[in-house]
Write an enzyme that holds these catalytic residues in place. Structure first.
Site, PDB file in Angstrom:
ATOM      1  NE  ARG A 179     -12.883  74.182  45.395  1.00  0.00           N
ATOM      2  CZ  ARG A 179     -12.550  75.191  44.652  1.00  0.00           C
ATOM      3  NH1 ARG A 179     -11.459  75.854  43.858  1.00  0.00           N
ATOM      4  NH2 ARG A 179     -13.462  75.942  44.458  1.00  0.00           N
ATOM      5  CE  LYS A 198      -7.334  81.074  38.888  1.00  0.00           C
ATOM      6  NZ  LYS A 198      -8.421  81.834  40.196  1.00  0.00           N
ATOM      7  CG  ASP A 199      -7.812  78.051  44.113  1.00  0.00           C
ATOM      8  OD1 ASP A 199      -8.313  79.505  44.033  1.00  0.00           O
ATOM      9  OD2 ASP A 199      -8.514  77.435  43.222  1.00  0.00           O
ATOM     10  CG  LEU A 212     -10.671  92.308  46.344  1.00  0.00           C
ATOM     11  CD1 LEU A 212     -10.296  92.565  47.612  1.00  0.00           C
ATOM     12  CD2 LEU A 212     -11.996  93.294  46.842  1.00  0.00           C
ATOM     13  NE  ARG A 213      -6.392  88.556  39.222  1.00  0.00           N
ATOM     14  CZ  ARG A 213      -7.204  88.632  38.309  1.00  0.00           C
ATOM     15  NH1 ARG A 213      -6.435  89.787  36.795  1.00  0.00           N
ATOM     16  NH2 ARG A 213      -7.427  87.682  37.317  1.00  0.00           N
ATOM     17  NE  ARG A 214     -10.799  87.216  37.536  1.00  0.00           N
ATOM     18  CZ  ARG A 214     -11.615  86.117  37.449  1.00  0.00           C
ATOM     19  NH1 ARG A 214     -13.047  85.668  37.707  1.00  0.00           N
ATOM     20  NH2 ARG A 214     -10.377  85.059  36.277  1.00  0.00           N
ATOM     21  NE  ARG A 234     -17.558  82.957  46.140  1.00  0.00           N
ATOM     22  CZ  ARG A 234     -17.196  82.165  47.664  1.00  0.00           C
ATOM     23  NH1 ARG A 234     -17.027  83.241  49.296  1.00  0.00           N
ATOM     24  NH2 ARG A 234     -17.479  80.974  47.644  1.00  0.00           N
ATOM     25  CB  VAL A 282     -17.263  77.948  36.266  1.00  0.00           C
ATOM     26  CG1 VAL A 282     -18.037  78.327  34.455  1.00  0.00           C
ATOM     27  CG2 VAL A 282     -15.538  78.102  36.398  1.00  0.00           C
ATOM     28  CD  GLN A 283     -19.965  74.541  36.248  1.00  0.00           C
ATOM     29  OE1 GLN A 283     -19.406  74.207  37.334  1.00  0.00           O
ATOM     30  NE2 GLN A 283     -19.582  73.549  35.447  1.00  0.00           N
ATOM     31  CB  THR A 284     -22.610  79.045  39.937  1.00  0.00           C
ATOM     32  OG1 THR A 284     -23.091  78.037  40.802  1.00  0.00           O
ATOM     33  CG2 THR A 284     -23.449  80.134  40.635  1.00  0.00           C
ATOM     34  NE  ARG A 285     -17.433  82.616  39.762  1.00  0.00           N
ATOM     35  CZ  ARG A 285     -16.520  82.737  40.714  1.00  0.00           C
ATOM     36  NH1 ARG A 285     -15.423  84.591  39.998  1.00  0.00           N
ATOM     37  NH2 ARG A 285     -16.262  83.018  41.688  1.00  0.00           N
ATOM     38  CB  CYS A 313      -8.533  86.505  47.629  1.00  0.00           C
ATOM     39  SG  CYS A 313      -9.002  85.961  49.201  1.00  0.00           S
TER      40      CYS A 313
END
Length: 307
Positions: free
Chosen positions: A12, A84-85, A131-133, A150, A153-156, A243
């Protein structure tokens, strides 16, 4: 050794995915002198849909499908993934050829306002798309509010800066790989926040009918990590985990390598129902331990547990 001199590595295009691809490239070249590794960016649907939770639009496969297709048609030879994906059932013709040594499995609490999740006041807002968190947080702190978060990392982190939420949770491994360790307000222990199955592990896939690629990937494979994530994924598969469901699992091998301990959890999305168990056994029985844990939790859950 094989006669391979060149490998096309697919990934990706997110910053974290590219860093993981560079790590795989460097390990392959260190283990196979003279090997040329070309990194090819493949656009995946999961990186383009940012306005809806993954659970509503197809789940984990959104980050993997295009890479699998590129392997099948020969545009790339191997694919690099956050493990995990990956779905628990691999597509026909694709296998997991190697897993790198596992990084930090913990989740990170990040906030500009509060020093810990425990110290957040009632009504404070946490942004997460997991949903886990969400389920674990609401189980421990039902007085907090969850909003969907969503993006990479930088976006969040930018959303947090803009005040969209008071805090967020991200994987410690990803933050460290990106050099963002200083953003971590509190690293949450696995006892408090059990991680996603295979969190912190990088998987490399290859075509099943290409033994040369499988052989070269074995040069960077880390077997203790394989055993751990295999047990976690066997548990996940038994529950048809994705997920779309709040499920967590963490397997550990003790220091002498003779005992595997699997801790697993299922919860309802609102956190009101939560079941957690632990099982131990021989690392050689990783799959059996995972499957038995899955059956045990499924029996306790009964029907309509996830609502």
């Amino acid at each position: 050794m094989t006669n391979l001199t060149r490998i096309k590595l697919g990934t990706r295009g997110s910053p974290l995915a590219m860093i993981q691809a560079y790590e795989v490239r460097d390990r392959l070249q260190q283990a196979n002198l003279g090997l040329d590794v070309e990194i090819i960016e493949i656009k995946v649907l999961g990186d383009q849909i940012l306005d809806r939770p993954l659970s509503q639009v197809g789940g984990k496969g959104l980050f993997v499908k295009e890479l699998d297709e590129a392997q099948i048609d020969g545009r790339i030879d191997i694919g690099v993934h956050s493990m995990k994906d990956l779905e628990t059932t691999m597509p026909t013709g694709i296998i997991i050829g190697a897993v790198l040594p596992r990084a930090d499995v913990r989740d990170a609490f990040i906030s500009k306002k509060y020093d810990s999740l425990e110290n957040m006041p009632a009504g404070a807002v946490i942004g997460t798309s997991s949903l886990r968190r969400q389920a674990i947080i609401l189980n421990k702190r039902p007085d907090l509010k969850i909003v969907d978060f969503r993006g990479n990392v930088q976006t969040r982190l930018k959303k947090l800066e803009d005040g969209v939420a008071d805090a967020t949770l991200l994987a410690v491994a990803g933050l460290k790989r990106l050099g963002y360790e200083s953003e971590i307000t509190q690293a949450l222990s696995p006892e408090f926040m059990l991680p996603a199955a295979a969190q912190g592990a990088i998987a490399i896939t290859c075509r099943e009918n290409d033994p040369d690629y499988a052989k070269i990937l074995r040069s960077i494979n880390h077997q203790p990590t394989v055993i751990q994530v295999t047990s976690e994924r066997a548990f996940l598969a038994q529950l048809d985990g994705s997920c779309r469901t709040p499920i967590a699992a963490l397997a550990k091998i003790n220091d002498n390598g003779k005992k595997l301990t699997l801790t697993a959890l299922v919860a309802s999305k609102d956190g009101k129902k939560l079941i957690q168990h632990q099982s131990t056994g021989n690392p050689d029985d990783a799959v059996r331990i995972g499957k038995e844990m899955g059956r045990k939790l499924a029996q306790e859950m009964g029907d309509n547990f996830f609502g």
